[in-house]
Scaffold this motif. Structure first.
Motif, PDB file in Angstrom:
ATOM      1  N   TYR A  10      -5.554  -6.800  -3.986  1.00  0.00           N
ATOM      2  CA  TYR A  10      -6.259  -6.409  -5.215  1.00  0.00           C
ATOM      3  C   TYR A  10      -6.588  -7.596  -6.114  1.00  0.00           C
ATOM      4  CZ  TYR A  10      -1.330  -6.074  -6.898  1.00  0.00           C
ATOM      5  OH  TYR A  10      -0.007  -6.298  -7.194  1.00  0.00           O
ATOM      6  N   ASP A  11      -7.664  -7.401  -6.869  1.00  0.00           N
ATOM      7  CA  ASP A  11      -8.087  -8.289  -7.947  1.00  0.00           C
ATOM      8  C   ASP A  11      -7.498  -7.687  -9.217  1.00  0.00           C
ATOM      9  OD1 ASP A  11      -9.452  -9.446 -10.090  1.00  0.00           O
ATOM     10  OD2 ASP A  11     -11.358  -9.566  -9.035  1.00  0.00           O
ATOM     11  N   HIS A  57      -3.187 -11.275  -9.082  1.00  0.00           N
ATOM     12  CA  HIS A  57      -3.855 -10.755  -7.888  1.00  0.00           C
ATOM     13  C   HIS A  57      -2.856 -10.647  -6.730  1.00  0.00           C
ATOM     14  CE1 HIS A  57      -7.299 -11.969 -10.244  1.00  0.00           C
ATOM     15  NE2 HIS A  57      -6.909 -13.229 -10.189  1.00  0.00           N
ATOM     16  N   ASN A  86     -13.420  -0.750  -5.831  1.00  0.00           N
ATOM     17  CA  ASN A  86     -13.685  -1.820  -4.864  1.00  0.00           C
ATOM     18  C   ASN A  86     -12.944  -3.116  -5.158  1.00  0.00           C
ATOM     19  OD1 ASN A  86     -15.142  -2.774  -7.007  1.00  0.00           O
ATOM     20  ND2 ASN A  86     -17.158  -2.498  -6.061  1.00  0.00           N
ATOM     21  N   ASP A  87     -12.166  -3.169  -6.251  1.00  0.00           N
ATOM     22  CA  ASP A  87     -11.320  -4.347  -6.484  1.00  0.00           C
ATOM     23  C   ASP A  87      -9.899  -4.112  -5.988  1.00  0.00           C
ATOM     24  OD1 ASP A  87     -10.539  -2.542  -8.420  1.00  0.00           O
ATOM     25  OD2 ASP A  87     -11.024  -3.832 -10.133  1.00  0.00           O
TER      26      ASP A  87
END
Length: 245
Positions: A10-11, A57, A86-87
């Motif tokens: 993940y971001d 992250h 989408n992150d």
């Protein structure tokens, strides 16, 4: 009851860290749990390998959860990656023995921290590296990394106030890699205290800038005083790379 292990990338920029906060969906845990409920119809609590701070992250965060769902692993992977933002990506779904626990079974972790060392900032790496304009003495920084390696009481490199638990940890290696202006610091250890990597990194940077002597690390270990260490560097340049079991 099935025990499912997730490997998660993940971001962390948009989130308040890993741990669920009430009904907020601004956390990694909260977002995944709400998607699992959508997938299974069950109220599910996932167990992470550990917390990551707001903005941090991950390439290899690990979590597990229990479910009675009869969906295949492939179906779970497809559903989660379709409905999660989408992150956030599930890179692997595995079926585990009943006793597997994502937090209690951890044997070690690897984190990476990135420093952009140039007078000129970077547009492309700005969200994943900490910009340091002044020249850094890499040789002194590597000496600092050597002093931090091994088994020590790291309470002086933590934001913990008080704890009854042991604050002794073993850092197996701190690897330093340079890619042009980008410096990568990889920390491999059996465990990390709250903000430990970010405070170690802040201390290493201040040693590289000549603001602190290399010997300050020995003093912090001896006196166990947080105030002697460097600043807590920003979370956005920190990655949880891998969790070892």
């Amino acid at each position: 009851m099935r025990n499912i292990k997730l490997t998660i990338e993940y971001d962390g920029r948009r989130y308040l860290g890993w741990q669920r906060l009430g009904d907020s969906d601004k956390t990694i845990q909260g977002k995944i749990e709400s998607t699992l409920k959508q997938m299974t119809g069950e109220t599910i609590e996932i167990i992470g390998s550990g917390r990551t701070d707001a903005g941090t992250h991950a390439r290899g965060q690990v979590a597990n959860f229990k479910t009675t769902s009869d969906l295949t692993r492939e179906q779970m992977l497809s559903f989660l990656n379709r409905y999660l933002p989408n992150d956030m990506v599930i890179t692997k779904v595995e079926e585990m023995p009943e006793r597997f626990h994502a937090r209690y079974n951890v044997k070690g972790k690897q984190y990476s921290y990135y420093v952009w060392n140039s007078e000129v900032p970077t547009a492309l790496e700005r969200h994943t590296s900490f910009h340091v304009k002044q020249a850094l003495d890499l040789e002194k920084m590597q000496l600092a990394c050597q002093k931090l390696t091994g088994q020590h009481d790291f309470i002086g490199f933590s934001s913990l106030k008080k704890t009854k638990k042991s604050t002794v940890r073993t850092i197996e290696a701190i690897n330093v890699n340079q890619y042009g202006n980008l410096l990568e610091f990889q920390f491999v250890g059996d465990g990390f205290l709250y903000n430990m990597v970010r405070i170690m990194m802040g201390t290493i940077i201040e040693i590289g800038l000549g603001k602190l002597p290399v010997e300050v690390i020995d003093e912090i270990f001896a006196k166990k005083v947080r105030q002697q260490a460097g600043e807590t560097v920003p979370a956005h340049a920190l990655f949880l790379d891998e969790v070892y079991y």
